[in-house]
Design an enzyme around this catalytic site. Structure first.
Site, PDB file in Angstrom:
ATOM      1  CB  CYS A   2      37.271  45.490  55.468  1.00 44.60           C
ATOM      2  SG  CYS A   2      35.522  45.787  55.579  1.00 44.60           S
ATOM      3  NE  ARG A  27      42.297  44.438  52.270  1.00 42.37           N
ATOM      4  CZ  ARG A  27      42.681  43.175  52.296  1.00 42.37           C
ATOM      5  NH1 ARG A  27      43.872  42.846  51.836  1.00 42.37           N
ATOM      6  NH2 ARG A  27      41.914  42.236  52.802  1.00 42.37           N
ATOM      7  CD1 TRP A  74      33.874  47.287  49.173  1.00 40.64           C
ATOM      8  CD2 TRP A  74      32.698  45.574  49.984  1.00 40.64           C
ATOM      9  NE1 TRP A  74      33.177  46.724  48.128  1.00 40.64           N
ATOM     10  CE2 TRP A  74      32.439  45.667  48.601  1.00 40.64           C
ATOM     11  CE3 TRP A  74      32.057  44.569  50.702  1.00 40.64           C
ATOM     12  CZ2 TRP A  74      31.595  44.802  47.925  1.00 40.64           C
ATOM     13  CZ3 TRP A  74      31.199  43.700  50.027  1.00 40.64           C
ATOM     14  CH2 TRP A  74      30.981  43.825  48.653  1.00 40.64           C
ATOM     15  CG  ASN A 100      38.317  42.091  56.255  1.00 43.30           C
ATOM     16  OD1 ASN A 100      37.217  41.982  55.707  1.00 43.30           O
ATOM     17  ND2 ASN A 100      39.437  41.694  55.679  1.00 43.30           N
ATOM     18  N   GLY A 101      35.346  41.141  57.826  1.00 42.34           N
ATOM     19  CA  GLY A 101      34.697  39.826  57.843  1.00 42.34           C
ATOM     20  C   GLY A 101      33.228  39.988  58.159  1.00 42.34           C
ATOM     21  CD  GLU A 482      41.604  39.168  32.034  1.00 40.90           C
ATOM     22  OE1 GLU A 482      40.767  38.527  32.694  1.00 40.90           O
ATOM     23  OE2 GLU A 482      42.336  40.031  32.544  1.00 40.90           O
ATOM     24  CE  LYS A 486      41.553  42.615  34.221  1.00 47.78           C
ATOM     25  NZ  LYS A 486      40.957  41.332  34.533  1.00 47.78           N
ATOM     26  CD  GLU A 489      37.337  43.600  36.864  1.00 46.07           C
ATOM     27  OE1 GLU A 489      38.105  43.342  35.919  1.00 46.07           O
ATOM     28  OE2 GLU A 489      37.638  43.350  38.033  1.00 46.07           O
ATOM     29  CG  HIS A 505      24.610  27.682  18.384  1.00 48.39           C
ATOM     30  ND1 HIS A 505      23.928  26.717  17.685  1.00 48.39           N
ATOM     31  CD2 HIS A 505      25.913  27.560  18.017  1.00 48.39           C
ATOM     32  CE1 HIS A 505      24.777  26.014  16.955  1.00 48.39           C
ATOM     33  NE2 HIS A 505      25.994  26.514  17.146  1.00 48.39           N
ATOM     34  CE  LYS A 600      44.511  43.178  43.041  1.00 49.14           C
ATOM     35  NZ  LYS A 600      44.355  42.869  41.603  1.00 49.14           N
TER      36      LYS A 600
HETATM   37  C1  F6R Z   1      39.224  40.725  37.573  1.00 48.79           C
HETATM   38  C2  F6R Z   1      39.572  40.490  38.964  1.00 48.79           C
HETATM   39  C3  F6R Z   1      38.806  39.458  39.710  1.00 48.79           C
HETATM   40  C4  F6R Z   1      39.788  38.527  40.449  1.00 48.79           C
HETATM   41  C5  F6R Z   1      39.009  37.555  41.348  1.00 48.79           C
HETATM   42  C6  F6R Z   1      39.928  36.546  42.028  1.00 48.79           C
HETATM   43  O1  F6R Z   1      39.980  41.776  37.033  1.00 48.79           O
HETATM   44  O2  F6R Z   1      40.464  41.095  39.483  1.00 48.79           O
HETATM   45  O3  F6R Z   1      37.943  38.745  38.889  1.00 48.79           O
HETATM   46  O4  F6R Z   1      40.533  37.854  39.488  1.00 48.79           O
HETATM   47  O5  F6R Z   1      38.317  38.277  42.330  1.00 48.79           O
HETATM   48  O6  F6R Z   1      40.844  37.164  42.863  1.00 48.79           O
HETATM   49  P1  F6R Z   1      42.134  36.405  43.357  1.00 48.79           P
HETATM   50  O7  F6R Z   1      42.977  36.130  42.154  1.00 48.79           O
HETATM   51  O8  F6R Z   1      42.800  37.336  44.311  1.00 48.79           O
HETATM   52  O9  F6R Z   1      41.671  35.132  43.990  1.00 48.79           O
END
Ligand code: F6R
Length: 605
Positions: A2, A27, A74, A100-101, A482, A486, A489, A505, A600
């Site tokens: 949101c 976001r 959202w 938002n919330g 990582e 990615k 995602e 294992h 985000k």
């Molecule tokens: C992965 C990604 C998420 C954020 C996670 C934490 O690409 O973007 O896993 O890393 O949601 O977000 P922040 O860093 O904003 O606390």
């Protein structure tokens, strides 16, 4: 999750609100709405879908109001449809609310209001606030009714509240969800974060929890529901560049932000390294030296990619400092009975500074008098105001949903902090060499980024697979995590990361000619061990994609990285995997900057 934008001023509100919504898209959202109020009339438009579709619908209409609010939703309570899109109204369609919330007690509030004959138009939790204010208005003035209604709300919120009958009046309120005030020339903005406002101002007020701001006729006043009185505003400047919040010449924010990884490191290093003295200088820590000397244990905490930075920190601190170190996932740590004490140092990692689980984990640790440092990218964000000391990352705004350059900046602060804490301590690592290598690191990443076409070719080869393992040991296990996250995602491909030694294992059972395994195996002290695992995968007809500085021909695909010292290899291997995920997603036609189901800034639990 949101996004909220509000404007009261002298300009036409429509372009400001639409532009703001577009900047908040990153976001994550599924529908959007806008409300404009002028002296004579109000206009409401809602859309399930993109902001640009909403803008298209409005573009030929003559809408002149100087007060506007916008919202990207959202969905939490109620499906993704127009009736649940914000703003929401009271029975008379006069009081409006965007939110938002999550209102946790909305069910009881709604039942009570329905018993008092209030008619609801949506399935959202948000709508109850408009009706609650309407109810209280029967016996008091608007401001008092809003304050009384807010006191009934349990849960988290950033609200914009107003009345269609008051074209110069807007209220903002925050508890746990972000809301900031932007101050322009004769104009005041409210938004979820500074990104949509950088074009208009660099002066911000970061509202605290329980703050309510009343904006009326060009003036504002902040009232604290916690203190039960008005507060002096604290104005702060953010000098982010406006071009940093546009894609510039890049097709996607994500690509732009990967390309900014060397700069994110440089900017984060520059104020903290004295290359002449070969020393790390953290001005931010000057007042905490005594506290830091007493620390016996370090805990890193974060979510997703930020957690991986913490895991990198754990391995690095164990190597450099003789301390017990843990790396924890915020959403787990907050519910555990972790043995914190006054000699524990908690290092909180977050790009946005608004991740609710990390905020709650920090709050819980603070109850046990833990000393906390924040490695956070967004100045003024909620976490920056909760930690004892901020060691900000200077990666600049990160707008693609998938975090990239922020991770490199977080790891940079972690290395600098380890070196800073290692001063006067015995350590086997070549501290001076590490400091010196910081100069070359961004150049080595530049070299990798220039060779993006090689990575694109690998993406072309791997896009046919549906399943991936990412394997590496120690620091490169962090890279593996990582890389897998990615690819999941943004390319929507199934990928799992394991420490290379764990593969035997269990996971190896899945390996066959249809399976792809990405090995991150730089030529370091663990090279031979991981190489054995690689051979084991090949022996089972698995397809091996190798990232290393030691040439290898007999694999499905290979990318050669420059050589560096052991602790810095992830700084070179992570950008490769970022580009690999990017190109694979692009070739599969995915929506890279805003992948499905993701947001985000994860401000709900
Ligand atoms: C992965 C990604 C998420 C954020 C996670 C934490 O690409 O973007 O896993 O890393 O949601 O977000 P922040 O860093 O904003 O606390």
């Amino acid at each position: 999750m949101c996004g909220i934008i509000g404007y009261v001023g002298k300009e036409r509100a429509v372009p400001i609100i639409l532009n703001g919504l577009e900047k908040l898209e990153y976001r994550g959202y599924d529908s959007c709405g806008i409300l404009i109020i002028s002296d004579k009339k109000s206009f409401i438009f809602k859309k399930v879908g993109k902001v640009k579709e909403l803008a298209e619908e409005i573009k030929d209409k003559k809408i002149d109001g100087n007060l506007g609010v916008g919202h990207t939703r959202w969905a939490t309570h109620g499906g993704v449809d127009e009736k649940n899109t914000h703003p929401h109204f009271d029975c008379e369609n006069k009081i409006f609310v965007v939110h938002n919330g999550i209102i946790e007690n909305f069910f009881e509030l709604k039942k009570d209001l329905e018993n008092k004959n209030h008619k609801f138009n949506s399935d959202t939790d948000t709508e109850v606030l408009a009706h609650l204010i309407e109810e209280y208005l029967k016996e008091m003035q608007f401001k008092e009714a809003v304050l009384k209604a807010l006191k009934q709300i349990k849960g988290t919120y950033a609200f914009l509240i107003g009345s269609l009958e008051k074209p110069n009046f807007l209220i903002g309120a925050r508890k746990s969800s972000p809301l900031i005030l932007g101050l322009g020339e004769n104009e005041i903005f409210l938004a979820s974060d500074p990104t949509p406002l950088l074009k208009y101002t660099n002066k911000f007020i970061f509202l605290d929890d329980y703050d309510v701001v009343f904006i009326e006729d060009g003036e504002f006043e902040i009232y604290s529901l916690l203190l039960n009185k008005t507060k002096e505003p604290k104005i702060e400047e953010i000098n982010w560049n406006v071009t940093e919040v546009s894609t510039s010449d890049y097709e996607h924010y994500m690509l732009k932000e990967i390309k900014e990884e060397p700069r994110a490191i440089l900017q984060t290093v520059a104020p903290r390294v004295n290359f002449l003295k070969k020393e790390i200088e953290f001005e931010e820590l000057e007042k905490s030296k005594d506290k830091l000397k007493k620390i016996e244990k370090v805990v890193f905490v974060g979510c997703g990619t930020a957690y991986y930075a913490g895991l990198y920190g754990k391995y690095l601190f164990e190597d450099i400092l003789n301390l017990q170190v843990d790396a924890e996932i915020s959403s787990e740590l907050r519910y555990r009975n972790y043995p914190f004490n006054s000699k524990t140092l908690l290092i909180v990692i977050s790009q946005s500074g608004e991740t609710i689980d990390t905020i709650e984990a920090l709050k819980k640790a603070k109850e046990k008098k833990v000393f906390s440092l924040g490695i956070i990218n967004v100045p003024g964000s909620s976490l920056t105001r909760l930690v004892d000391v901020n060691l900000l990352t200077f990666a600049g705004p990160e707008l693609a949903v998938a975090s990239t350059k922020a991770l490199l900046a977080q790891m940079t602060v972690i290395v600098l902090l380890a070196l800073y804490l290692a001063k006067n301590k015995k350590t086997a690592l070549p501290i001076e060499k590490i400091i010196y290598e910081f100069k070359d690191l961004p150049l080595k990443i530049e070299e990798i980024l220039r060779r993006e076409n090689e990575i694109e070719k690998i993406a072309e080869k791997i896009k046919k697979f549906n399943n991936f393992y990412f394997l590496g040991r120690k620091f490169e296990y962090v890279t593996a995590l990582e890389g897998a996250l990615k690819l999941k995602e943004i390319a929507y491909l199934h990928a799992e990361a394991y420490p290379a030694g764990e593969m035997k294992h269990g996971p190896i059972a899945l390996v066959d000619e249809n399976f792809a395994t990405i090995f991150i195996n730089p030529y370091n002290s663990l090279f031979e061990k991981t190489k054995s695992n690689l051979e084991e995968i090949k022996a089972r007809k698995g397809n091996v994609i190798l990232i290393s500085d030691k040439e290898e021909n007999d694999v499905f695909a290979f990318f050669k990285i420059p050589t560096t010292i052991e602790i810095f290899y992830p700084f070179l291997t992570i950008p490769v995997l970022h580009l690999l995920a990017y190109f694979t997603a692009k070739k599969l036609g995915r929506e890279i900057d805003r992948p499905r189901n993701l947001a985000k800034s994860v401000t709900v639990e």
